[in-house]
Design a protein around this motif. Structure first.
Motif, short mmCIF file in Angstrom:
data_model
loop_
_atom_site.label_atom_id
_atom_site.label_comp_id
_atom_site.label_asym_id
_atom_site.label_seq_id
_atom_site.Cartn_x
_atom_site.Cartn_y
_atom_site.Cartn_z
N ALA A 201 0.71 -1.22 0.07
CA ALA A 201 -0.17 0.09 0.39
C ALA A 201 1.53 1.20 -0.03
CB ALA A 201 -0.94 0.45 0.97
N LYS A 202 0.20 2.54 -0.56
CA LYS A 202 0.73 3.31 -0.36
C LYS A 202 1.31 4.08 1.35
CE LYS A 202 -0.19 4.68 -5.03
NZ LYS A 202 -1.33 5.16 -6.22
N GLU A 203 0.44 4.06 1.48
CA GLU A 203 0.45 4.66 2.74
C GLU A 203 1.77 3.90 3.67
OE1 GLU A 203 -4.02 4.88 2.04
OE2 GLU A 203 -1.84 3.69 1.52
N ALA A 204 1.83 2.33 3.24
CA ALA A 204 2.58 1.76 4.34
C ALA A 204 4.50 2.61 4.93
CB ALA A 204 3.37 0.54 3.11
N PRO A 205 4.45 2.42 5.86
CA PRO A 205 5.80 3.06 6.57
C PRO A 205 6.89 2.46 5.35
CG PRO A 205 5.03 1.40 8.30
CD PRO A 205 3.66 2.17 6.98
N GLY A 206 7.56 1.77 5.47
CA GLY A 206 8.29 1.15 4.16
C GLY A 206 8.09 1.78 3.42
N ARG A 207 8.08 2.45 3.23
CA ARG A 207 7.74 2.85 1.55
C ARG A 207 8.81 2.08 0.47
NH1 ARG A 207 8.60 5.81 5.82
NH2 ARG A 207 8.74 8.03 5.89
N GLY A 208 7.42 1.30 0.50
CA GLY A 208 8.24 0.35 -0.91
C GLY A 208 9.05 -0.84 -0.40
N TYR A 209 9.24 -1.04 0.51
CA TYR A 209 10.28 -2.26 1.32
C TYR A 209 9.74 -2.84 2.41
CZ TYR A 209 15.06 -1.04 -1.32
OH TYR A 209 15.24 -0.58 -2.45
N HIS A 210 9.87 -3.98 2.47
CA HIS A 210 9.32 -4.90 3.72
C HIS A 210 10.07 -5.48 4.21
CE1 HIS A 210 6.29 -6.99 5.69
NE2 HIS A 210 6.10 -8.10 5.17
N TRP A 211 10.42 -5.53 5.91
CA TRP A 211 11.10 -6.53 5.89
C TRP A 211 10.54 -6.62 7.98
CZ3 TRP A 211 11.05 -1.50 5.30
CH2 TRP A 211 11.45 -0.37 7.20
N GLY A 212 10.95 -7.49 8.64
CA GLY A 212 10.44 -8.17 9.42
C GLY A 212 11.49 -7.80 11.13
N PRO A 213 10.70 -8.22 11.96
CA PRO A 213 12.05 -8.31 12.50
C PRO A 213 13.11 -9.34 12.45
CG PRO A 213 10.14 -8.78 14.07
CD PRO A 213 9.80 -8.70 12.95
N HIS B 228 20.00 -8.55 16.26
CA HIS B 228 21.49 -8.52 17.12
C HIS B 228 22.11 -9.72 16.87
CE1 HIS B 228 19.53 -10.20 21.04
NE2 HIS B 228 20.47 -10.04 21.44
N GLU B 229 21.84 -10.78 17.20
CA GLU B 229 22.63 -12.44 17.11
C GLU B 229 22.92 -12.87 15.96
OE1 GLU B 229 22.19 -14.08 20.39
OE2 GLU B 229 22.72 -12.91 22.08
N PHE B 230 21.35 -12.78 15.25
CA PHE B 230 21.56 -13.99 14.82
C PHE B 230 20.14 -13.89 13.55
CE2 PHE B 230 20.02 -18.08 12.27
CZ PHE B 230 21.53 -18.74 12.39
N PRO B 231 20.86 -12.70 12.72
CA PRO B 231 19.43 -12.13 11.53
C PRO B 231 18.53 -13.23 11.07
CG PRO B 231 21.30 -11.42 11.22
CD PRO B 231 22.18 -11.69 12.93
N ARG B 232 18.27 -13.09 10.62
CA ARG B 232 17.68 -14.46 9.22
C ARG B 232 17.30 -13.65 8.70
NH1 ARG B 232 16.42 -14.76 14.52
NH2 ARG B 232 14.12 -15.75 14.83
N GLY B 233 16.29 -12.62 8.32
CA GLY B 233 15.44 -12.16 6.76
C GLY B 233 15.91 -11.37 6.17
N THR B 234 15.72 -10.22 5.87
CA THR B 234 15.71 -9.24 4.82
C THR B 234 14.59 -8.06 4.49
OG1 THR B 234 15.08 -10.73 2.76
CG2 THR B 234 16.40 -11.13 3.15
N ARG B 235 15.00 -7.46 3.61
CA ARG B 235 13.98 -6.22 3.15
C ARG B 235 14.34 -6.56 2.40
NH1 ARG B 235 17.15 -0.61 1.53
NH2 ARG B 235 17.95 -2.00 -0.23
N THR B 236 12.59 -6.30 1.94
CA THR B 236 12.59 -6.82 -0.04
C THR B 236 11.33 -5.61 -0.30
OG1 THR B 236 12.62 -9.28 0.96
CG2 THR B 236 11.08 -9.15 0.06
N PRO B 237 12.34 -5.44 -1.80
CA PRO B 237 11.54 -4.55 -2.02
C PRO B 237 10.03 -4.68 -2.60
CG PRO B 237 13.08 -5.85 -3.61
CD PRO B 237 13.23 -6.08 -2.30
N MET B 238 9.00 -3.87 -2.56
CA MET B 238 7.49 -4.34 -2.85
C MET B 238 6.87 -2.78 -4.00
SD MET B 238 6.11 -6.76 -0.97
CE MET B 238 7.38 -8.04 0.22
N ASN B 239 6.54 -3.89 -5.00
CA ASN B 239 5.61 -2.67 -5.71
C ASN B 239 4.58 -2.56 -5.56
OD1 ASN B 239 7.79 -3.90 -8.57
ND2 ASN B 239 6.52 -4.99 -8.52
N GLN B 240 4.25 -1.11 -5.00
CA GLN B 240 3.76 -0.01 -4.40
C GLN B 240 1.72 -0.70 -5.44
OE1 GLN B 240 5.27 3.33 -2.71
NE2 GLN B 240 5.18 2.56 -0.95
N VAL B 241 0.53 -0.82 -5.00
CA VAL B 241 0.31 -1.47 -6.54
C VAL B 241 -1.23 -0.06 -5.65
CG1 VAL B 241 0.75 -3.58 -6.10
CG2 VAL B 241 -1.81 -3.37 -4.60
N GLY B 242 -1.40 0.86 -5.12
CA GLY B 242 -2.27 2.01 -4.79
C GLY B 242 -2.71 2.13 -3.56
#
Length: 377
Positions: A295-307, A312-326
């Motif tokens: 969504a265009k209002e999403a605070p990730g500004r076209g990216y998506h990530w989780g905790p 701090h010790e074992f990161p196992r996630g990525t900052r993923t690009p997202m197409n804003q659809v509306g």
């Protein structure tokens, strides 16, 4: 009867299925999509749509939680995220969205630095008050590790729904290093409904239900952003996991003399078809991140990530690009200009329910499904 297969002479495994492996079967009787009822109720709170916004900084800010609440869902704010670490997190959200895509190590390191700022209890109170003042249901989330430290602040701030969400949450955590969270005692002492997860099997879910949880999250969340499967070897085939937990719900209903615990699918629900199949397998509602991050209002500004992306010790996630659809409203209710199931999510749910002949979500859980793909092991 068992469907275990032999992997080798010393190990057998149960065959399970992902949502990609199943499909709904159209019924003899169909309905007008306008006659379909998608309402969902947990405890005293009723929602027009069975959607919870995942507690991820790229998805839910106080403002997007308010918007989602006014659209008939419920936004769950991450109470360990940027909104409770910084008075003004906007510059940090801007920075995360502008980090170079081609250096993932630098992205991870910088995110770890940003999230190293301590959580401030006053900001927890302030953010939840902001949502409450807007007149929508207030929901906040903590991990099991932080729950004992901050739950009193959360409850005193006037939260309506409390979510305890982790990669996996058990009713019996064993630790020689710290006092573990006694879920049963904790939930009993609270005056608000508690949703707990993730869980991915019959027995773990049944134990969580016995703690007094109002809802159980099925899956490990963050399907689009985590590398938990590669990093830890842990994965839930969601079609089987939801069905297993739904069976636990049914058995616990009999065991408890009529207490109904809601099953909420969480993770790997990137398109409308995934949500539809999750509810057909037995989910009462869905917790989604990636679809709302578009969504265009999403605070990730076209990216998506989780905790997991900044652990701090074992990161196992990525900052993923997202197409804003509306807009958020278009993502949920249309009109859609996309053919890939990324917008008008609830329109798709209504149409699927109508095509299979069901008028309520509870009835829809009885949908006939077929296996279509290769089984997951």
């Amino acid at each position: 009867m068992t469907n275990d297969i032999e992997i080798g002479r010393s190990k057998r495994a149960r065959r399970t299925y992902s949502l990609d492996d199943v499909a709904l079967v159209p019924a003899r009787r169909t309905r007008d999509p306008r006659d379909v009822n998608t309402e969902w109720q947990i405890d005293a709170f009723k929602f027009a749509t069975p959607v919870l916004g995942a507690p991820m900084d790229s998805v839910m800010s106080p403002e997007t939680a308010i918007t989602l609440g006014k659209l008939g869902g419920v936004g769950v704010l991450n109470l360990e995220g940027l909104w409770t670490r910084y008075e003004d997190p906007e510059p940090y959200l801007d920075e995360i969205s502008l980090l170079a895509r081609d250096d993932m190590s630098h992205v991870t390191r910088r995110m770890q630095e940003i999230y190293a700022e301590p959580i401030k209890e006053g900001l927890i109170t302030e953010r939840l008050a902001q949502i409450r003042d807007a007149g929508v249901v207030v929901a906040g989330s903590l991990t099991p590790q932080r729950t004992q430290e901050y739950y009193k602040t959360v409850v005193n701030a006037g939260t309506d729904l409390f979510v305890i969400r982790g990669t996996t949450v058990s009713a019996e955590h064993v630790s020689q290093n710290q006092e573990p969270l006694d879920l049963k005692k904790f939930i009993y002492e609270l005056d608000v409904p508690v949703i707990v997860g993730g869980a991915a099997g019959y027995t773990p879910a049944l134990h969580l239900m016995r703690t007094g949880a109002a809802g159980v999250l099925v899956g490990f969340g963050g399907g689009a952003t985590t590398t938990t499967r590669r990093a830890l070897g842990i994965h839930a085939a969601m079609a089987s996991a939801i069905s297993d937990v739904a069976a636990a719900r049914s058995d616990y209903l009999d065991e408890s003399g009529g207490r109904y615990v809601h099953v909420i699918a969480d993770g790997g629900l990137g398109q409308s078809g995934d949500m539809i199949k999750a509810m057909a397998m037995g989910a009462d509602a869905v917790m989604i991140g990636a679809p709302l991050a578009r969504a265009k209002e999403a605070p990730g500004r076209g990216y998506h990530w989780g905790p997991e992306a900044h652990h701090h010790e074992f990161p196992r996630g990525t900052r993923t690009p997202m197409n804003q659809v509306g807009s958020l409203e278009e993502v949920l209710y249309g009109p859609s200009h996309h053919v890939d199931g990324t917008s008008n999510l609830m329109g798709a749910v209504r149409r699927a329910m109508a095509t299979t002949g069901y008028s309520t979500l509870k009835e829809f859980q009885r949908s006939e499904v077929v296996l279509t793909g290769r089984p997951q092991y």
